[in-house]
Design a protein around this motif. Structure first.
Motif, PDB file in Angstrom:
ATOM      1  N   ASN A   1       0.844  -1.203   0.000  1.00  0.00           N
ATOM      2  CA  ASN A   1       0.000   0.000   0.000  1.00  0.00           C
ATOM      3  C   ASN A   1       0.877   1.250   0.000  1.00  0.00           C
ATOM      4  OD1 ASN A   1      -2.661   1.022  -0.152  1.00  0.00           O
ATOM      5  ND2 ASN A   1      -2.525   1.728   1.967  1.00  0.00           N
TER       6      ASN A   1
ATOM      7  N   ARG B   1      -3.144  -9.234  -0.819  1.00  0.00           N
ATOM      8  CA  ARG B   1      -2.949  -9.467   0.611  1.00  0.00           C
ATOM      9  C   ARG B   1      -1.469  -9.718   0.861  1.00  0.00           C
ATOM     10  NH1 ARG B   1      -6.337 -14.048   3.726  1.00  0.00           N
ATOM     11  NH2 ARG B   1      -7.912 -12.429   3.455  1.00  0.00           N
TER      12      ARG B   1
ATOM     13  N   TRP C   1       5.296   0.791   9.772  1.00  0.00           N
ATOM     14  CA  TRP C   1       3.873   0.841   9.452  1.00  0.00           C
ATOM     15  C   TRP C   1       3.357   2.230   9.781  1.00  0.00           C
ATOM     16  CZ3 TRP C   1      -0.228  -1.064   7.103  1.00  0.00           C
ATOM     17  CH2 TRP C   1      -1.508  -0.716   7.549  1.00  0.00           C
TER      18      TRP C   1
ATOM     19  N   ARG D   1      -1.803   3.792   6.125  1.00  0.00           N
ATOM     20  CA  ARG D   1      -1.812   2.328   6.088  1.00  0.00           C
ATOM     21  C   ARG D   1      -0.794   1.777   5.093  1.00  0.00           C
ATOM     22  NH1 ARG D   1      -8.268   0.759   6.968  1.00  0.00           N
ATOM     23  NH2 ARG D   1      -8.361   1.620   9.080  1.00  0.00           N
TER      24      ARG D   1
ATOM     25  N   LEU E   1       3.213   0.233   4.463  1.00  0.00           N
ATOM     26  CA  LEU E   1       4.219  -0.575   5.131  1.00  0.00           C
ATOM     27  C   LEU E   1       5.474  -0.650   4.274  1.00  0.00           C
ATOM     28  CD1 LEU E   1       4.715  -2.768   7.510  1.00  0.00           C
ATOM     29  CD2 LEU E   1       4.369  -4.408   5.661  1.00  0.00           C
TER      30      LEU E   1
ATOM     31  N   TRP F   1       1.790 -11.540  10.444  1.00  0.00           N
ATOM     32  CA  TRP F   1       1.260 -10.184  10.224  1.00  0.00           C
ATOM     33  C   TRP F   1       0.568 -10.203   8.867  1.00  0.00           C
ATOM     34  CZ3 TRP F   1       1.229  -5.991   7.057  1.00  0.00           C
ATOM     35  CH2 TRP F   1       1.146  -4.698   7.602  1.00  0.00           C
TER      36      TRP F   1
ATOM     37  N   CYS G   1      -2.305  -8.307   6.085  1.00  0.00           N
ATOM     38  CA  CYS G   1      -2.986  -7.054   5.749  1.00  0.00           C
ATOM     39  C   CYS G   1      -3.461  -7.102   4.304  1.00  0.00           C
ATOM     40  CB  CYS G   1      -2.022  -5.882   5.943  1.00  0.00           C
ATOM     41  SG  CYS G   1      -2.748  -4.256   5.667  1.00  0.00           S
ATOM     42  N   GLU G   2      -4.685  -6.645   4.067  1.00  0.00           N
ATOM     43  CA  GLU G   2      -5.156  -6.432   2.703  1.00  0.00           C
ATOM     44  C   GLU G   2      -4.841  -4.999   2.295  1.00  0.00           C
ATOM     45  OE1 GLU G   2      -9.251  -7.489   2.291  1.00  0.00           O
ATOM     46  OE2 GLU G   2      -8.766  -9.621   2.021  1.00  0.00           O
TER      47      GLU G   2
ATOM     48  N   GLY H   1      -6.053  -1.803   4.071  1.00  0.00           N
ATOM     49  CA  GLY H   1      -6.714  -2.149   5.318  1.00  0.00           C
ATOM     50  C   GLY H   1      -5.763  -2.159   6.495  1.00  0.00           C
ATOM     51  N   PRO H   2      -6.300  -2.391   7.699  1.00  0.00           N
ATOM     52  CA  PRO H   2      -5.455  -2.476   8.891  1.00  0.00           C
ATOM     53  C   PRO H   2      -4.837  -3.870   9.008  1.00  0.00           C
ATOM     54  CG  PRO H   2      -7.735  -2.772   9.513  1.00  0.00           C
ATOM     55  CD  PRO H   2      -7.736  -2.501   8.025  1.00  0.00           C
ATOM     56  N   PRO H   3      -3.720  -3.999   9.695  1.00  0.00           N
ATOM     57  CA  PRO H   3      -3.092  -5.317   9.833  1.00  0.00           C
ATOM     58  C   PRO H   3      -3.736  -6.145  10.938  1.00  0.00           C
ATOM     59  CG  PRO H   3      -1.752  -3.670  10.916  1.00  0.00           C
ATOM     60  CD  PRO H   3      -2.897  -2.931  10.286  1.00  0.00           C
ATOM     61  N   ARG H   4      -3.660  -7.446  10.776  1.00  0.00           N
ATOM     62  CA  ARG H   4      -3.969  -8.400  11.839  1.00  0.00           C
ATOM     63  C   ARG H   4      -2.646  -9.028  12.269  1.00  0.00           C
ATOM     64  NH1 ARG H   4      -5.936 -12.654  10.087  1.00  0.00           N
ATOM     65  NH2 ARG H   4      -6.108 -12.276   7.839  1.00  0.00           N
TER      66      ARG H   4
END
Length: 615
Positions: free
Chosen positions: A9, A131, A148, A153, A155, A207, A209-210, A213-216
């Motif tokens: 992103n 992703r 990040w 958003r 990285l 880690w 992330c789409e 979007g936000p990371p999980r």
């Protein structure tokens, strides 16, 4: 083994990607690969170790799943057979080539099937949005740094800090508490680095992330027991440890390039050496310093090598060259690490590479797993006597004890760090008040906090600085699964540390090595940092009172008093404090002053070739 880097992103020109690759090419000189799509990019510098004719990265290039990977997958043959049986086509025998198919088969859980050391980045373009998945191994043998930005958003990530800074606009602010972290824990712990906007993925992290979007972020289960019942009598346990280590050493010797063994003369590396020699003739390397110095272990290393019948290489470095060596070492680390042995580590791996070896086995991790540190012994004895063990243990972890830090800091800086302590809050709480015995809690803290931050990142960066892959038998899951649940008395008892490991080594090593007092594998900085030496004059120049006081954190007069104390009565505490401040000043000069200097280029070690850093 490779270096990896990329963005998500975000955007980076091909020139910037080449710049970042150049800043860590020492860790992957054999090939560079880059793939870029809308809003994402992956890059890799390859150090060819397994499957030399294949292994082109990103793996899965041009397909829906592309992966860049740093590390080694030791069970790749088993995974290849399984995946081919399920209908997947694996293009070559390089270990990382199984990764795209493994992800396609198991999704985000694919890391549960990996046995090895790794940091990886994967882009999956099958959905409506790309992703990104980042993952690190179970104990942190392969670090991954990232920036990040939650606002946009975006990285950026890389295997090494200097390379990450090469993306531009990263690392422009140092954490105000970073100096305190260095003096308190010898390097930043947890996810923190010296920079406000840069973090490092913790061990066992996934880690995801789409795009946009936000990371999980998920810490995966360690699958390593955390303190358990006695697995058996001492003899049976030691025999099982020896058998498991023998298997792991044999497995880690497998490579398509020459492999060496680091032999310091202490128990851990000597045991690795003895077990490696069972698999055939080996080359061993040890390091010493020109002249006569304390803690010289070369004669112990020679005894081990003679018994194992290895071709032994003794690397000797001249203390007069320490200033230049320190500058190279700090550059490769990217942030300060207070351990003086970092210089020796860098020089040793450089010699290993120059001798023609690409892989080296080491004994790192044994003290953490089996209870080998004197501070562990003292803490357990104090706790057993009903005394407060924590202050002395925390001082033993530090580069500068708490009382001395208080004298070195200005009033304003003392107030600041009181509100932003060096130890992560959850880690400190678990260490002091978590479940298990005091030794259980200390072992958990050493393995989960100190080992990855202080030891493993240093070993990774300073071995790969010379294009050498360091392999660590004591950090493998099977060894951790045996050592971690040992009851206290199997680790430390009656003043003896690492009881089970000593029992496992019985009969394999010279008696003098088994019976010698434990001593640190270190650079004797107390003896070397004295008036009249090159190192002393170098430190005196860089730590002048007006210079150390300029940032408002340190009292320049208090720092100068350390020099006076060290000159009059050499002392380990004063010497390590001065060394640590010197390391910080070298880092500040390389990364901070140059970052804000007009027209300054980031320079590779040795200063032979400037590398332009993207603005």
């Amino acid at each position: 083994m490779c270096r990896i880097f990329g963005y998500f992103n975000a955007a980076a020109t091909p020139h910037v990607m080449r710049t970042v690759a150049a800043l860590q090419r020492h860790g992957g000189p054999d090939a560079t690969g880059v793939a870029q799509g809308a809003g994402w990019g992956l890059g890799s510098n390859r150090l060819a170790v397994v499957g030399l004719d294949g292994g082109r990265q990103p793996y899965g290039r041009g397909g829906p799943v592309q992966v860049v990977f740093n590390g080694e997958i030791y069970n790749h043959e088993e995974l290849r057979r399984r995946l081919e049986g399920l209908g997947h086509v694996i293009p070559d025998r390089c270990d990382g080539s199984v990764l795209p198919a493994l992800y396609l088969e198991y999704g985000e859980e694919f890391t549960e099937h990996l046995d090895g050391m790794y940091a990886l980045a994967l882009v999956d373009t099958r959905g409506a949005l790309p992703r990104l998945l980042l993952a690190t191994d179970h104990i942190g043998m392969k670090p991954l740094y990232h920036r990040w930005d939650p606002a946009d958003r975006s990285l950026y990530f890389a295997s090494e800090l200097p390379a990450l800074l090469g993306f531009g606009g990263i690392g422009e602010r140092v954490r105000e508490s970073a100096l305190d972290a260095l003096l308190t824990t010898r390097t930043p712990f947890g996810t923190r680095t010296m920079y406000e906007d840069v973090e490092v993925l913790e061990p066992g992290t996934t880690w995801v992330c789409e795009l946009g979007g936000p990371p999980r972020v998920r810490r995966r289960a360690a699958h390593v027991p955390d303190g358990a019942a006695d697995p058996g009598d001492g003899f049976t346990t030691a025999r099982q440890v020896r058998r498991t280590l023998r298997h792991e050493v044999g497995r880690l010797l497998e490579a398509d390039v020459p492999v060496a063994v680091v032999t310091s003369g202490g128990l851990d590396s000597s045991l690795v050496t003895a077990l490696a020699a069972e698999h055939g003739p080996q080359h061993t390397f040890t390091l010493a310093y020109r002249g006569t110095w304390p803690f010289d272990e070369r004669h112990f290393a020679r005894e081990v090598a003679d018994r194992a019948r290895t071709v032994h290489h003794e690397v000797e470095i001249d203390p007069a060259g320490f200033p230049g060596l320190l500058e190279d070492t700090v550059w490769h680390l990217g942030q300060p690490n207070a351990d003086p042995i970092a210089l020796s580590t860098y020089a040793l791996f450089q010699a290993i590479r120059e001798a023609g070896f690409t892989v080296a086995l080491t004994g790192d991790g044994a003290d953490e797993v089996f209870g080998g540190y004197e501070r562990m012994r003292l803490a357990t004895e104090r706790a057993a006597a009903g005394a407060d063990w924590a202050p002395a243990y925390l001082d033993a972890l530090s580069a500068v004890p708490a009382a001395l830090r208080g004298r070195l800091y200005t009033d304003a800086y003392r107030a600041h760090v009181a509100a932003d302590p060096a130890l992560p809050g959850a880690a400190r709480q678990d260490l002091l008040h978590g479940p298990g015995t005091v030794l259980d809690r200390i072992t958990r803290f050493e393995l989960e906090q100190r080992l990855p931050a202080y030891h493993l990142r240093r070993v990774d960066h300073l071995s790969m600085a010379s294009s050498v892959e360091a392999r660590l038998p004591f950090c493998q899951r099977s060894v951790l699964s045996l050592g971690r649940p040992l009851p206290d008395h199997r680790r430390i008892q009656g003043g003896q540390v690492k009881r089970t490991l000593y029992a496992a080594a019985a009969g394999l090593l010279p008696d003098r090595v088994l019976s010698r007092p434990k001593q640190p594998f270190t650079l004797p900085v107390t003896a070397m940092l004295r008036p009249g030496t090159t190192l002393w004059e170098y430190a005196r120049d860089l730590l002048a009172p007006d210079r150390t006081a300029a940032a408002g954190r340190l009292d320049g007069r208090a720092v100068d008093a350390l020099f006076t104390a060290q000159a009059e009565r050499p002392d380990d505490t004063a010497a390590l404090a001065l060394w640590t401040l010197l390391v910080h000043e070298v880092w500040d000069g390389q990364f901070r002053r140059s970052l804000h200097g007009r027209g300054t280029a980031a320079q590779a070690p040795g200063g032979t070739r400037p590398l332009a850093v993207a603005a």
